[in-house]
Design a protein around this motif. Structure first.
Motif, PDB file in Angstrom:
ATOM      1  N   GLU A 282       0.905  -1.146  -0.003  1.00  0.00           N
ATOM      2  CA  GLU A 282       0.002  -0.105   0.210  1.00  0.00           C
ATOM      3  C   GLU A 282       0.843   1.414  -0.033  1.00  0.00           C
ATOM      4  O   GLU A 282       0.565   2.204  -0.743  1.00  0.00           O
ATOM      5  CB  GLU A 282      -0.938  -0.013   1.277  1.00  0.00           C
ATOM      6  CG  GLU A 282      -1.944   1.128   1.257  1.00  0.00           C
ATOM      7  CD  GLU A 282      -2.901   1.076   2.394  1.00  0.00           C
ATOM      8  OE1 GLU A 282      -3.558   2.157   2.675  1.00  0.00           O
ATOM      9  OE2 GLU A 282      -2.825   0.011   3.183  1.00  0.00           O
TER      10      GLU A 282
ATOM     11  N   TRP B  11       2.563   1.525  -3.397  1.00  0.00           N
ATOM     12  CA  TRP B  11       1.633   2.026  -4.612  1.00  0.00           C
ATOM     13  C   TRP B  11       1.444   3.575  -4.167  1.00  0.00           C
ATOM     14  O   TRP B  11       1.032   4.244  -5.092  1.00  0.00           O
ATOM     15  CB  TRP B  11       0.310   1.211  -4.599  1.00  0.00           C
ATOM     16  CG  TRP B  11      -0.590   1.492  -5.569  1.00  0.00           C
ATOM     17  CD1 TRP B  11      -1.769   2.083  -5.450  1.00  0.00           C
ATOM     18  CD2 TRP B  11      -0.297   1.334  -6.949  1.00  0.00           C
ATOM     19  NE1 TRP B  11      -2.582   2.291  -6.431  1.00  0.00           N
ATOM     20  CE2 TRP B  11      -1.715   1.800  -7.598  1.00  0.00           C
ATOM     21  CE3 TRP B  11       0.521   0.763  -7.711  1.00  0.00           C
ATOM     22  CZ2 TRP B  11      -1.969   1.785  -8.761  1.00  0.00           C
ATOM     23  CZ3 TRP B  11       0.349   0.891  -9.098  1.00  0.00           C
ATOM     24  CH2 TRP B  11      -0.764   1.113  -9.826  1.00  0.00           C
ATOM     25  N   GLY B  12       1.097   3.980  -3.096  1.00  0.00           N
ATOM     26  CA  GLY B  12       0.906   5.350  -2.692  1.00  0.00           C
ATOM     27  C   GLY B  12       1.920   6.060  -3.141  1.00  0.00           C
ATOM     28  O   GLY B  12       1.595   7.472  -3.725  1.00  0.00           O
TER      29      GLY B  12
ATOM     30  N   LEU C 149       4.273   5.749  -5.676  1.00  0.00           N
ATOM     31  CA  LEU C 149       4.175   5.605  -7.358  1.00  0.00           C
ATOM     32  C   LEU C 149       2.941   6.466  -7.825  1.00  0.00           C
ATOM     33  O   LEU C 149       3.116   7.107  -8.793  1.00  0.00           O
ATOM     34  CB  LEU C 149       4.336   4.283  -7.969  1.00  0.00           C
ATOM     35  CG  LEU C 149       5.350   3.640  -7.467  1.00  0.00           C
ATOM     36  CD1 LEU C 149       5.388   2.038  -7.956  1.00  0.00           C
ATOM     37  CD2 LEU C 149       6.588   4.354  -7.812  1.00  0.00           C
ATOM     38  N   THR C 150       1.733   6.432  -7.163  1.00  0.00           N
ATOM     39  CA  THR C 150       0.673   7.110  -7.544  1.00  0.00           C
ATOM     40  C   THR C 150       0.353   8.526  -7.203  1.00  0.00           C
ATOM     41  O   THR C 150      -0.553   9.088  -7.769  1.00  0.00           O
ATOM     42  CB  THR C 150      -0.732   6.240  -7.234  1.00  0.00           C
ATOM     43  OG1 THR C 150      -0.663   6.319  -5.798  1.00  0.00           O
ATOM     44  CG2 THR C 150      -0.724   4.801  -7.717  1.00  0.00           C
ATOM     45  N   ASN C 151       1.488   9.029  -6.572  1.00  0.00           N
ATOM     46  CA  ASN C 151       1.447  10.442  -6.418  1.00  0.00           C
ATOM     47  C   ASN C 151       1.522  11.274  -7.725  1.00  0.00           C
ATOM     48  O   ASN C 151       2.151  11.061  -8.663  1.00  0.00           O
ATOM     49  CB  ASN C 151       2.643  10.697  -5.434  1.00  0.00           C
ATOM     50  CG  ASN C 151       2.921  12.287  -5.080  1.00  0.00           C
ATOM     51  OD1 ASN C 151       3.299  13.132  -5.976  1.00  0.00           O
ATOM     52  ND2 ASN C 151       2.452  12.675  -4.124  1.00  0.00           N
ATOM     53  N   LYS C 152       0.774  12.305  -7.630  1.00  0.00           N
ATOM     54  CA  LYS C 152       0.626  13.103  -8.946  1.00  0.00           C
ATOM     55  C   LYS C 152       1.916  13.530  -9.407  1.00  0.00           C
ATOM     56  O   LYS C 152       2.262  13.651 -10.726  1.00  0.00           O
ATOM     57  CB  LYS C 152      -0.209  14.356  -8.820  1.00  0.00           C
ATOM     58  CG  LYS C 152      -1.588  13.638  -8.798  1.00  0.00           C
ATOM     59  CD  LYS C 152      -2.866  14.793  -8.800  1.00  0.00           C
ATOM     60  CE  LYS C 152      -4.272  14.525  -8.518  1.00  0.00           C
ATOM     61  NZ  LYS C 152      -5.194  15.415  -8.578  1.00  0.00           N
TER      62      LYS C 152
ATOM     63  N   ILE D  86       4.171  10.827 -10.852  1.00  0.00           N
ATOM     64  CA  ILE D  86       3.367  10.237 -12.369  1.00  0.00           C
ATOM     65  C   ILE D  86       3.928  11.335 -13.322  1.00  0.00           C
ATOM     66  O   ILE D  86       4.497  11.124 -14.353  1.00  0.00           O
ATOM     67  CB  ILE D  86       2.065  10.109 -12.259  1.00  0.00           C
ATOM     68  CG1 ILE D  86       1.576   9.020 -11.248  1.00  0.00           C
ATOM     69  CG2 ILE D  86       1.508  10.010 -13.592  1.00  0.00           C
ATOM     70  CD1 ILE D  86       0.333   8.745 -11.362  1.00  0.00           C
TER      71      ILE D  86
ATOM     72  N   THR E 156      11.173   1.240  -9.528  1.00  0.00           N
ATOM     73  CA  THR E 156      10.011   1.420 -10.610  1.00  0.00           C
ATOM     74  C   THR E 156      10.880   1.927 -11.830  1.00  0.00           C
ATOM     75  O   THR E 156      10.451   1.389 -13.148  1.00  0.00           O
ATOM     76  CB  THR E 156       9.088   2.258 -10.049  1.00  0.00           C
ATOM     77  OG1 THR E 156       8.475   1.710  -8.812  1.00  0.00           O
ATOM     78  CG2 THR E 156       7.887   2.280 -11.353  1.00  0.00           C
TER      79      THR E 156
END
Length: 275
Positions: free
Chosen positions: A42, A45-46, A48-51, A54, A249
């Protein structure tokens, strides 16, 4: 007594190769992976999904792909010119191709930023002519990566062009092929694998480039911030877990893209009969 097909010195050479790969490649990558395992799925993923993360990935990989494609096209033309045509100052021009290899990346970044900034020699003229700003924008990153990646393409394609058998080209001409047909049907398929290799090298260098980019990029989050700079920012904030997650990543994506490019190169070689 049957002869061994293993060349003399194979075992020591293999041992040295494995030792080198272990110390220089596998151990650092394993440390990166182990550090990332401290994060839960979690948390990983948090991050990597930060704006912001990205956006930085989009800037880095998008600019690297565009720059590598442009460098592949320009590098092919430059290599062709150096091999096929004599002209005054050819040796000097040939030596200048390697300048990005020797020039410190920070110096290259400062020079490019000075030239392409809105008040620079080239940047001012481009803005007046087209209204497009190069420096401190994502376009500036592309220009910097082209400058860095171009020698990889030229030095990869040039030896293949030098070794190309001109008899094949002459045979195509004797059979009635035009120069363009001879190039498309005979020359280009033999040079394409080397061009793809140069593209892959330029892309790999561009993805991780830092020194020549930070001075011309502007480094604005969500606009022109590259992944290496974001990793440095995380490290300065002592967010080692976040830095390793982003780095891992980036490593995985780069590996998958290079694997795809190498597979394409293998397919092209096999189709052209070079395997």
């Amino acid at each position: 007594m049957p002869q061994s097909h293993i060349m003399p010195g194979f075992r020591p050479a293999l041992g040295f190769t494995l030792l080198y790969l272990t110390l220089i490649v596998l151990i650092p990558l394993s440390a990166l992976l182990l550090k990332s395992l401290n994060l839960s799925l979690e948390q990983f993923w948090g991050i990597l999904t930060n704006k912001r993360v990205i956006a930085s990935f989009q800037v880095s990989f998008g600019a690297a792909l565009i720059a590598a494609a442009v460098a592949a096209a320009l590098g092919f033309v430059i290599a062709w010119t150096l091999v096929r045509y004599p002209f005054p100052g050819k040796k000097i021009f040939d030596a200048l191709i390697d300048l990005p290899f020797a020039l410190p990346t920070a110096v290259a970044g400062i020079v490019l930023a000075t030239i392409y900034e809105p008040k620079g020699w080239v940047g001012k003229w481009v803005i007046e002519a087209t209204g497009v700003q190069i420096a401190f924008k994502p376009l500036g990153i592309v220009f910097a990566l082209i400058f860095i990646g171009l020698p990889f393409v030229v030095r990869t394609v040039e030896p293949v062009l030098q070794e190309f058998d001109l008899a094949m080209e002459e045979a195509a001409a004797s059979l009635g092929a035009s120069r363009w047909q001879a190039f498309v049907k005979v020359i280009f398929p033999n040079i394409l694998p080397a061009t793809i290799t140069g593209f892959a090298l330029a892309f790999a260098r561009g993805v991780g480039e830092y020194g020549s980019v930070i001075f011309i990029a502007g480094n604005m989050p969500y606009i022109s911030e590259v992944v290496p700079l974001l990793i440095i920012t995380k490290l300065e904030q002592y967010d080692y877990a976040g830095a390793t997650a982003i780095g891992l990543t980036m490593l995985v994506i780069s590996f998958l893209l290079l694997l795809l490019i190498n597979s394409l190169q293998w397919w092209v070689r096999r189709r052209s009969g070079q395997l």
